[in-house]
Design a protein around this motif. Structure first.
Motif, PDB file in Angstrom:
ATOM      1  N   UNK A   1      -6.164 -12.604 -11.222  1.00 29.52           N
ATOM      2  CA  UNK A   1      -4.949 -12.249 -11.980  1.00 29.52           C
ATOM      3  C   UNK A   1      -4.888 -10.739 -12.199  1.00 29.52           C
ATOM      4  N   UNK A   2      -6.012 -10.164 -12.598  1.00 30.44           N
ATOM      5  CA  UNK A   2      -6.047  -8.715 -12.837  1.00 30.44           C
ATOM      6  C   UNK A   2      -5.762  -7.944 -11.546  1.00 30.44           C
ATOM      7  N   UNK A   3      -6.327  -8.433 -10.438  1.00 30.00           N
ATOM      8  CA  UNK A   3      -6.130  -7.731  -9.166  1.00 30.00           C
ATOM      9  C   UNK A   3      -4.685  -7.836  -8.697  1.00 30.00           C
ATOM     10  N   UNK A   4      -4.081  -9.004  -8.889  1.00 33.53           N
ATOM     11  CA  UNK A   4      -2.664  -9.160  -8.511  1.00 33.53           C
ATOM     12  C   UNK A   4      -1.806  -8.223  -9.361  1.00 33.53           C
ATOM     13  N   UNK A   5      -2.102  -8.162 -10.655  1.00 40.40           N
ATOM     14  CA  UNK A   5      -1.307  -7.285 -11.529  1.00 40.40           C
ATOM     15  C   UNK A   5      -1.420  -5.830 -11.096  1.00 40.40           C
ATOM     16  N   UNK A   6      -2.611  -5.423 -10.692  1.00 40.81           N
ATOM     17  CA  UNK A   6      -2.768  -4.046 -10.205  1.00 40.81           C
ATOM     18  C   UNK A   6      -1.934  -3.810  -8.953  1.00 40.81           C
ATOM     19  N   UNK A   7      -1.928  -4.792  -8.040  1.00 37.52           N
ATOM     20  CA  UNK A   7      -1.136  -4.634  -6.813  1.00 37.52           C
ATOM     21  C   UNK A   7       0.350  -4.546  -7.146  1.00 37.52           C
ATOM     22  N   UNK A   8       0.800  -5.357  -8.091  1.00 37.39           N
ATOM     23  CA  UNK A   8       2.211  -5.298  -8.494  1.00 37.39           C
ATOM     24  C   UNK A   8       2.512  -3.957  -9.169  1.00 37.39           C
ATOM     25  N   UNK A   9       1.604  -3.506 -10.034  1.00 39.41           N
ATOM     26  CA  UNK A   9       1.803  -2.206 -10.694  1.00 39.41           C
ATOM     27  C   UNK A   9       1.894  -1.075  -9.668  1.00 39.41           C
ATOM     28  N   UNK A  10       1.258  -1.269  -8.514  1.00 38.68           N
ATOM     29  CA  UNK A  10       1.270  -0.229  -7.483  1.00 38.68           C
ATOM     30  C   UNK A  10       2.526  -0.319  -6.604  1.00 38.68           C
TER      31      UNK A  10
ATOM     32  N   UNK B   1     -13.345  -2.148 -13.868  1.00 40.34           N
ATOM     33  CA  UNK B   1     -14.679  -1.909 -14.424  1.00 40.34           C
ATOM     34  C   UNK B   1     -15.373  -3.243 -14.661  1.00 40.34           C
ATOM     35  N   UNK B   2     -14.660  -4.161 -15.305  1.00 46.75           N
ATOM     36  CA  UNK B   2     -15.284  -5.449 -15.625  1.00 46.75           C
ATOM     37  C   UNK B   2     -15.714  -6.171 -14.364  1.00 46.75           C
ATOM     38  N   UNK B   3     -14.822  -6.187 -13.372  1.00 39.96           N
ATOM     39  CA  UNK B   3     -15.167  -6.907 -12.149  1.00 39.96           C
ATOM     40  C   UNK B   3     -16.399  -6.267 -11.506  1.00 39.96           C
ATOM     41  N   UNK B   4     -16.467  -4.928 -11.554  1.00 37.82           N
ATOM     42  CA  UNK B   4     -17.609  -4.272 -10.906  1.00 37.82           C
ATOM     43  C   UNK B   4     -18.914  -4.490 -11.679  1.00 37.82           C
ATOM     44  N   UNK B   5     -18.806  -4.942 -12.930  1.00 35.46           N
ATOM     45  CA  UNK B   5     -20.027  -5.254 -13.679  1.00 35.46           C
ATOM     46  C   UNK B   5     -20.536  -6.659 -13.414  1.00 35.46           C
ATOM     47  N   UNK B   6     -19.707  -7.504 -12.813  1.00 34.61           N
ATOM     48  CA  UNK B   6     -20.157  -8.877 -12.551  1.00 34.61           C
ATOM     49  C   UNK B   6     -20.034  -9.253 -11.074  1.00 34.61           C
ATOM     50  N   UNK B   7     -19.720  -8.274 -10.215  1.00 34.60           N
ATOM     51  CA  UNK B   7     -19.588  -8.564  -8.781  1.00 34.60           C
ATOM     52  C   UNK B   7     -19.817  -7.273  -8.005  1.00 34.60           C
ATOM     53  N   UNK B   8     -19.954  -7.393  -6.705  1.00 33.74           N
ATOM     54  CA  UNK B   8     -20.019  -6.205  -5.850  1.00 33.74           C
ATOM     55  C   UNK B   8     -18.623  -5.927  -5.327  1.00 33.74           C
ATOM     56  N   UNK B   9     -18.131  -4.730  -5.632  1.00 35.12           N
ATOM     57  CA  UNK B   9     -16.731  -4.417  -5.345  1.00 35.12           C
ATOM     58  C   UNK B   9     -16.642  -3.370  -4.236  1.00 35.12           C
ATOM     59  N   UNK B  10     -15.747  -3.617  -3.284  1.00 37.02           N
ATOM     60  CA  UNK B  10     -15.448  -2.608  -2.272  1.00 37.02           C
ATOM     61  C   UNK B  10     -13.949  -2.338  -2.289  1.00 37.02           C
ATOM     62  N   UNK B  11     -13.598  -1.068  -2.356  1.00 36.90           N
ATOM     63  CA  UNK B  11     -12.179  -0.696  -2.346  1.00 36.90           C
ATOM     64  C   UNK B  11     -11.905   0.126  -1.098  1.00 36.90           C
TER      65      UNK B  11
END
Ligand code: ADP
Ligand code: MG
Length: 352
Positions: free
Chosen positions: A31-40, A103-113
């Motif tokens: 949900x957070x990632x979708x919201x970021x994509x929409x915000x962009x 930030x939260x996702x990167x504290x509980x997963x490995x994130x690649x952007x």
């Protein structure tokens, strides 16, 4: 118990605790990632999932991208391009504002952007853990690496909750978690019907959610839930100037019912939950539907932002608004009137 000294928690521990409040399960992260994509400003959002989102959650958009110079801090806590002073909260137009999700996702997963802005000659890719840039492989450097790519952003979260075994245990089966992911994607795809969405399991040929760009809300409902719902919808669109809100809704008529209520509620374009609205809907439909069956309701409320507090919960899932009873009452009246006239015209048609 013996008295222990009070000690300051290690920042990584603080951040991991905070992350657990926002990211309870894969669907929250998505949900957070979708919201970021929409915000962009994206018009296409493609999602790929493996193992209910625990192994892989990937989202690719065609939005404005992230600048190279921002890539270093993008996953740190409370870094945002959307809010700068507290007063801005009263008329925030983006979904995000807390700068906590990545930030939260990167504290509980490995994130690649991997991301590319319009004016950058190439894309850049970087890997993050615990809010910070990390080398993608041991021995490599940690900075963003140039690579090929189209304008927009792809974010990959792998091995969600690898470092929070207790949280991992509370998750449901991967098919149940995937179902929750499908629900979130479906709801955003309907509310943002001009944006093309796909969601599929990794390696699958067919998408489980697929909407075309520039769809209407009814088209999107039809593409996701099927034309049998879409053909039984009544639109309820009304502005209540004195109460400073307007509504746009598509509600099923008395020909349609389902065992579990399907309520898609957006307040100021945020997907939220409201017990009072759900209760109101159950009450009015109890007069139109067989016992134990429920309607489909898509309801979008746009309330003067000054009357809404979006900042009462880290997941932003609940919002509080002024004069809630009056607003809910007005929505109820509008729904009831439309439902009555729809059933009148049906019985009229049946007679003639
Ligand atoms: P927030 O959305 O509250 O600002 P996030 O942690 O979700 O916080 O994101 C931090 C910042 O990263 C955003 O403010 C935005 O500048 C940038 N960002 C995140 N995702 C994307 C994306 N898909 N496209 C462009 N920028 C993004
Ligand atoms: Mg965000």
């Amino acid at each position: 118990m013996s008295l222990s000294r009070i000690r300051r928690l290690d920042p990584t521990v603080v951040n991991r605790i905070a992350a657990g409040e926002i990211i309870q399960r894969p669907a929250n992260a998505l949900k957070e990632l979708i919201e970021n994509s929409l915000d962009a400003g994206s018009t296409r959002i493609d999602i790929c999932v493996s193992d209910g989102g625990c192994k892989l959650l990937q989202i690719k958009d065609n939005g404005h991208g992230i600048r190279l110079e921002d890539m270093e801090i993008v996953c740190e806590r409370f870094t945002t391009s959307k809010l700068s002073k507290f007063e801005d909260l009263s008329d925030i137009a983006t979904h995000g504002f807390r700068g906590e999700a990545l930030a939260s996702i990167s504290h509980v997963a490995n994130v690649t952007i991997t991301t590319k802005t319009a004016d950058s000659p190439c894309a850049f890719s970087a890997t993050y853990s615990d809010g910070k840039l990390v080398p993608p492989r041991p021995g490599q450097s940690a900075g963003p690496r140039p690579c090929s790519g189209t304008e927009g952003t792809q974010i990959t979260a792998e091995d969600l909750f690898y470092n929070v075994p207790t949280r991992k245990k509370t998750l449901k089966s991967s098919s149940a978690e995937y179902k929750l992911i499908i629900d979130v994607v479906s709801q955003y795809a309907i509310h943002n019907s001009s944006v093309a969405f796909t969601c599929r399991k990794q390696g699958a040929v067919n998408a489980d959610v697929q909407t075309a760009s520039d769809s209407s809300v009814v088209d999107a409902i039809s593409q996701i839930y099927g034309s049998n719902i879409a053909s039984e919808l009544i639109q309820v669109e009304q502005a209540f100037e004195s109460q400073e809100f307007k509504m746009n809704a598509y509600i099923s008529n008395a020909n349609y019912n389902t065992k579990k209520m399907n309520l898609l509620l957006f307040i100021n374009h945020r997907l939220v939950e409201s017990k009072s609205i759900a209760q109101m809907i159950k009450e009015i439909y109890s007069e139109h539907l067989p016992i134990g069956t429920y309607p489909f309701v898509y309801l979008s409320l746009e309330i003067n932002p000054r009357n809404v507090d979006v900042n009462i919960h880290p997941t932003k899932k609940s919002v509080r608004f002024l004069n809630e009873d009056r607003v809910v009452g007005s929505v109820r009246d509008a729904f009831e009137e439309k439902l009555k006239s729809a059933s009148l015209s049906r019985s009229f048609k049946a007679k003639t």
